[in-house]
Every structure is written in C-alpha cells, then in structure tokens.
Design an enzyme around this catalytic site. Structure first.
Site, PDB file in Angstrom:
ATOM      1  N   GLU A 186      17.421 -23.524  55.848  1.00 29.62           N
ATOM      2  CA  GLU A 186      17.139 -24.696  55.026  1.00 29.62           C
ATOM      3  C   GLU A 186      18.370 -25.589  55.077  1.00 29.62           C
ATOM      4  O   GLU A 186      19.369 -25.319  54.413  1.00 29.62           O
ATOM      5  CB  GLU A 186      16.847 -24.279  53.577  1.00 29.62           C
ATOM      6  CG  GLU A 186      16.469 -25.471  52.713  1.00 29.62           C
ATOM      7  CD  GLU A 186      16.594 -25.223  51.216  1.00 29.62           C
ATOM      8  OE1 GLU A 186      15.943 -25.954  50.454  1.00 29.62           O
ATOM      9  OE2 GLU A 186      17.347 -24.332  50.788  1.00 29.62           O
ATOM     10  N   ASP A 230      18.509 -19.612  52.599  1.00 24.50           N
ATOM     11  CA  ASP A 230      18.447 -20.582  51.525  1.00 24.50           C
ATOM     12  C   ASP A 230      19.715 -21.437  51.502  1.00 24.50           C
ATOM     13  O   ASP A 230      20.827 -20.913  51.626  1.00 24.50           O
ATOM     14  CB  ASP A 230      18.334 -19.785  50.210  1.00 24.50           C
ATOM     15  CG  ASP A 230      17.988 -20.641  49.011  1.00 24.50           C
ATOM     16  OD1 ASP A 230      16.934 -21.276  49.028  1.00 24.50           O
ATOM     17  OD2 ASP A 230      18.785 -20.662  48.048  1.00 24.50           O
TER      18      ASP A 230
HETATM   19  C1  GLC Z   1      16.494 -23.670  47.855  1.00 29.85           C
HETATM   20  C2  GLC Z   1      15.109 -23.176  47.512  1.00 29.85           C
HETATM   21  C3  GLC Z   1      14.799 -23.562  46.097  1.00 29.85           C
HETATM   22  C4  GLC Z   1      15.829 -22.956  45.170  1.00 29.85           C
HETATM   23  C5  GLC Z   1      17.239 -23.342  45.599  1.00 29.85           C
HETATM   24  C6  GLC Z   1      18.264 -22.500  44.888  1.00 29.85           C
HETATM   25  O1  GLC Z   1      16.567 -25.038  47.862  1.00 29.85           O
HETATM   26  O2  GLC Z   1      14.179 -23.674  48.417  1.00 29.85           O
HETATM   27  O3  GLC Z   1      13.506 -23.172  45.724  1.00 29.85           O
HETATM   28  O4  GLC Z   1      15.626 -23.403  43.860  1.00 29.85           O
HETATM   29  O5  GLC Z   1      17.444 -23.128  46.971  1.00 29.85           O
HETATM   30  O6  GLC Z   1      18.209 -21.170  45.336  1.00 29.85           O
END
Ligand code: GLC
Ligand code: CA
Length: 560
Positions: free
Chosen positions: A249, A205
């Site tokens: 991500e 994440d």
């Molecule tokens: C990432 C996740 C999202 C979450 C954020 C904070 O962007 O995909 O859903 O709210 O991280 O953890």
C-alpha cells in the site's frame, strides 16, 4: 522468458480477492464471521475464478481500527477461531488451488499491545525503544495526520511515560521504531511465522509510513536507509519462499511510488496498488471523459523486471481521491457522493460503486471491464462481484465493510444467529439489502454482475498480454472512449471502453498487419472486425460499453 518458465511469477496473472474473515461467513451463529465459515465458502471464490485470497487483519486486536490495531502478532483473534482453524483454512484453500496472502501491519501496534504497555511503563523497559518517544512533539507537516476526523497531531503525550510518542494513525496505534534492530528482527519473525503456515506473501500496510524515519532520529540502533531495509525484507521473504510476494500500500504519485519497487532493480515490493490510475478512473467516469485515464496511463512508469501494478476499483478504506486537485475531487464528489455524509476525511467517499452510479449496471460493468483490461493484477474487494452497496449509518470507513450477502432474508445467509441485532454489522437497506443483492440469486443468472465478472476473470486469465504485456494508448477522436492495446510475445489485445452515455464509434489504427488480419470480440466470438489494407478498423461501442478484442493474423498457433 518462456511462458512455461513463469509459474513462479504466478502473481503476474493472478486475480486477488480481499476479504475480512469477520464479515464473510459466520459458521457458529454468534454473528461474527470466522475461519471455519470462510473454509466452507471457498467454493464461491473458486467459481468466481479468483486465484488469491487477501485476508484483512485477523489477529487479536483492540478493534479501534477494525483489526489494524494488533495486540498479538502470533495468533488468531479468538472471535474468528483458533490457529487450528486457520491451518484448516489454509489447507482447504491450497487443495482448491487458491493462494493466500495476509495483511502485514507493522508500522504500528495497538496501544494495548504488551510491548507498548511495557514501553510506556519505564525508561528501563526492554521495549522502551520499540516505539518513538520524545520530550517534545516531533516534526509534523500539514497533511501528516491520516485520520483528521479524530486526531489533530501525530504526537500524543503519554502520561505514564511522561513523553510524546509518534502515531501516524489513531493515537491508539503507536508507531513501532524500525530504527531499532530488535524491532526489525521481530518484524522478520512475524513474517517467518506466517510463512511457515503457508502464506504466499503479504499485503504490506502503510509502507511509506513504515519506512518513514524523520521523526525517529535519536532512536536506538543503526537505521539502514529505508529502501535498504525494504530490500532486506524482500530478500528475507525470498529466502523463506522464492515465489512469495509483498503487495504494498503506497499511495504516492507515480515517480515516488516507483522507488518502492526498488527502481530498476525491482528488488523491493513485488506489486504496488495503482492508486493514481484508480483516482483518474473515477474522475473519468464522473466526467464521462477518458482523458484523465489516458493521462494517468501515459504517466504510469513501466514496472521494473519482476514487479507489477495491482489494479483495483475499490478497497476496504475510503475511496481516496487525495491525488486529484481540489476542483477535480469536487467533480467526483458532485457526481458520485454529493452529501457530506457520503464523504470522509475531506478526501474520499465511503460508498461502493453501484450506489455511486445510481445502480446503473452498465456503468458498474464498465468500471470492472476497464479495470481488468489495464495491464496489471486485478484486485477485488469482497461483495464487488455481486454489486453490494454500503450502509451509511455505520461510522466512517465501516460503511463498506458490511457482512457478505449470500442469500435473501434477514440474515443474508451470513449467519444463523437468532436475529439481525446479533450481527457484527448491519446490512445495507433496500434496494441493496440481501433480498435484492445476493450470491445465490446471481450465480445461476447468466445476466448477473456475478456472471459478468466470472466471465471477465476467465478471459483475463486466458490473456497473458494483460498480466505481462506492454501497454499503448491509442489515438482517435472520441473523447469519451479509451482505446488501448497490450502486446506480449506476438499476441495483441485491443481494449475499448466508452465512458459516455451515448453510443460511440472509433476508428483505430493497427498498422502493419498481414492481409486478412481481424479482431475477434472475446465476449461475442461471432463478431470479427476486419482490418483494412491501411491498417485501420472501426469499433462501435454501446453507451457505457466495454469490448475486448484479440488480434488474429492467421498464424497457426491461434486458438480462437
Ligand atoms: C492502511 C489500511 C487502513 C488502516 C491503516 C492503519 O491504510 O488500509 O485500513 O486503517 O492502514 O493501519
Ligand atoms: Ca462466528
């Protein structure tokens, strides 16, 4: 490298399926999906043909950010089951040949996590330096606030601590201080814990925020270079399990994103989601013009050695359009989400694809066909395989996180709870309710979206050129059509997609083929297109149509 040597690079040709245990299948009638339920429904995933399950956070949570605010990294949210249920699920997945990866959310914890509670309670707490504290708000640039609907700064004063703390997301998600070696040790311990239980890796994440250290100066310990830290993490994971992956991500422009692979060395994240191409795809779909996708693919850097782009249409968050220009974003909004209520954070849409295109099944199929034809590892979000819609009555990003629709009826086959009020979230309304959109109706219907995707997935798995090959975008003179080819070890695929609403014919060039070379349509094997002596061929595409071809040159190893 010989194909027989690549089994440990399984992720190169994987198909990932993201789901939230909470919304997948409720086995005990309390309205909340659970691990026991997920274990019962694994055959659906096997039938679809996906090979990896990505579990969204399933840990105990304060539930301000749907599980992305964790209060204990070492167990299962009791609403979803027990660690025992988790292990049973892992074992059931493994017996079916499915791998499992899980969200690794270690940029922050929940403010309710005992570490933060201790940290704020006293400067003498052993956890004080696990978070980022300052007497005055730290540095902040425009755009730093990720959730501008609820926050105005990434620094909030904690009364008890008497200091400001850093939070890239909601204020209830304080950022961990990775400059502190004890925090880095704990992150390794978390990874090690879940690897012991059989994971094949993690979806990591918010990676750029995890590595961000600018607000952290003055924190304890010897902060390694951020990328050095990522290399350390990958090496640690590799020692625990040689073929495990980190799927990151990293929503950044290509050149910046590439550094997260570890540049040429490829020793950091194994895969990155291709956010730029995804955004270009939506601009292209909106304009009915392949130009934006073409440009994105031409700008897309090669991935170093053992790494890969993960391609996707939709994920669990807002469909972010943040890398488009303001005018481009507006074009997509106008085409696919004109009401303000369909938009979120000024940068994205909170709709699923079928509603965006007004239920036009041709355009839905086009988008998935195109996505799966791009070199990379396709990633699906649960419910995409049956064309689920969203429920805009739900707040923010929750609109697309409604329960899985298994069959017709008030409970959608999701739960045996007494009535729909007991469900963790309501279903979308007609014409996207479980009565109209569900698994049972589609799995036996050869014309359904489910059957279409199952067929594409099977074909993707049979075409290593897509997972392994080199991409070239082909020239021709029809703006609505994207034509590209993927080559790998003597095999060639030709992939053509028409973003326009009228049929199109393109003349393409595949020079230097032996005489008798032809292209076979992989979804209609009776169609074979001859390649002329000058190396050209003509491909006709229906409105919003996508076709995949394999080049046949008459070599004896060709299995048609
Ligand atoms: C990432 C996740 C999202 C979450 C954020 C904070 O962007 O995909 O859903 O709210 O991280 O953890
Ligand atoms: Ca349950």
């Amino acid at each position: 490298m010989r194909a027989t040597q690549t089994g440990d690079l399984w992720w190169k040709t994987a198909v990932v399926y993201c789901l939230d245990v909470q919304t997948f299948y409720d086995s005990n009638g309390d309205g909340i999906g659970d691990f026991a339920g997920l274990s019962e429904r694994l055959d659906h995933l096997v039938e679809l043909g996906v090979t990896v399950v990505w579990l969204m956070p399933f840990y105990p949570t304060a539930d301000v950010d749907d599980g992305y605010d964790i209060t204990d990294f070492y167990t299962v949210d009791p609403r979803l089951g027990t660690l025992g249920d988790f292990v049973e699920f892992m074992r059931s997945a493994r017996s079916r040949g499915l791998r499992v990866i899980a969200d690794l959310v270690v940029n922050h914890t929940s403010a309710k996590h005992p570490w933060f509670q201790s940290s704020r309670s006293s400067v003498d707490s052993q956890y004080r330096d696990w978070y980022v504290w300052r007497d005055e708000p730290g540095p902040e640039k425009p755009g730093d606030v990720v959730f501008p609907d609820r926050e105005t700064s990434i620094w909030t004063k904690d009364r008890k601590a008497g200091q400001y703390y850093l939070h890239r997301f909601y204020r209830s998600q304080p950022d961990l201080n990775v400059a502190n070696p004890a925090v880095r040790d704990e992150i390794a311990r978390i990874i090690g814990f879940w690897m012991e239980l059989g994971l094949s890796g993690f979806r990591v994440d918010a990676v750029p925020f995890l590595l961000e250290t600018s607000g952290i100066e003055g924190g304890a310990g010897d902060l390694p270079q951020p990328h050095e830290y990522l290399r350390d993490l990958r090496a640690f994971l590799g020692r625990r399990s040689g073929d495990a992956i980190l799927l990151g991500e990293v929503n950044l422009p290509f050149e910046q994103a590439r550094t997260f692979f570890g540049d040429e060395d490829g020793d950091e994240l194994t895969m990155l989601f291709d956010f730029p191409t995804m955004q270009a795809m939506f601009l292209g779909l909106a304009r009915e013009d392949a130009g934006p996708i073409r440009s994105a693919l031409l700008a897309r850097p090669e991935t170093p050695g053992d790494s890969q782009w993960a391609v996707f249409v939709r994920n669990h968050d807002e469909l972010t359009l943040d890398k488009l220009s303001g005018a481009e974003r507006q074009e997509v909004f106008t085409a696919f989400g004109p009401d303000e209520g369909m938009q979120v954070y000024g940068r994205g849409l909170r709709r699923r694809l079928p509603t965006m295109v007004g239920g036009d099944g041709r355009r839905v199929r086009l988008a998935y066909s195109l996505m799966m034809s791009l070199p990379g590892t396709p990633t699906l979000f649960y419910g995409e395989e049956i064309g689920m819609g969203e429920n805009l009555d739900l707040p923010g990003r929750m609109a697309v996180r409604t329960p899985m629709q298994w069959q017709a009826g008030e409970m959608g086959g999701f739960s045996t709870a007494k009535n729909a009020d007991a469900l963790c979230r309501p279903f979308p309304a007609t014409p996207y309710s479980p009565d109209e959109v569900n698994v049972v109706a589609q799995r036996h219907d050869p014309g359904s979206l489910f059957s279409f995707l199952r067929e594409r997935i099977r074909c993707y798995r049979e075409c290593p050129e897509l997972g392994w090959g080199a991409l070239s975008v082909l020239d021709h003179d029809v703006p609505a059509v994207l034509a590209h080819r993927c080559d790998w070890r003597g095999g060639t695929l030709l992939l053509c997609h028409n973003l326009g609403s009228t049929a199109a014919t393109v003349r393409l060039s595949l020079p230097e083929q032996p005489s008798g070379a032809r292209c076979v349509d992989l979804f209609d094997r009776s169609t074979q297109l001859a390649i002329t002596a000058d190396g050209s061929l003509e491909v006709t595409l229906p409105p919003y149509g996508g076709r995949w071809f394999r080049l046949l040159t008459g070599s004896s190893s060709e299995l048609v």
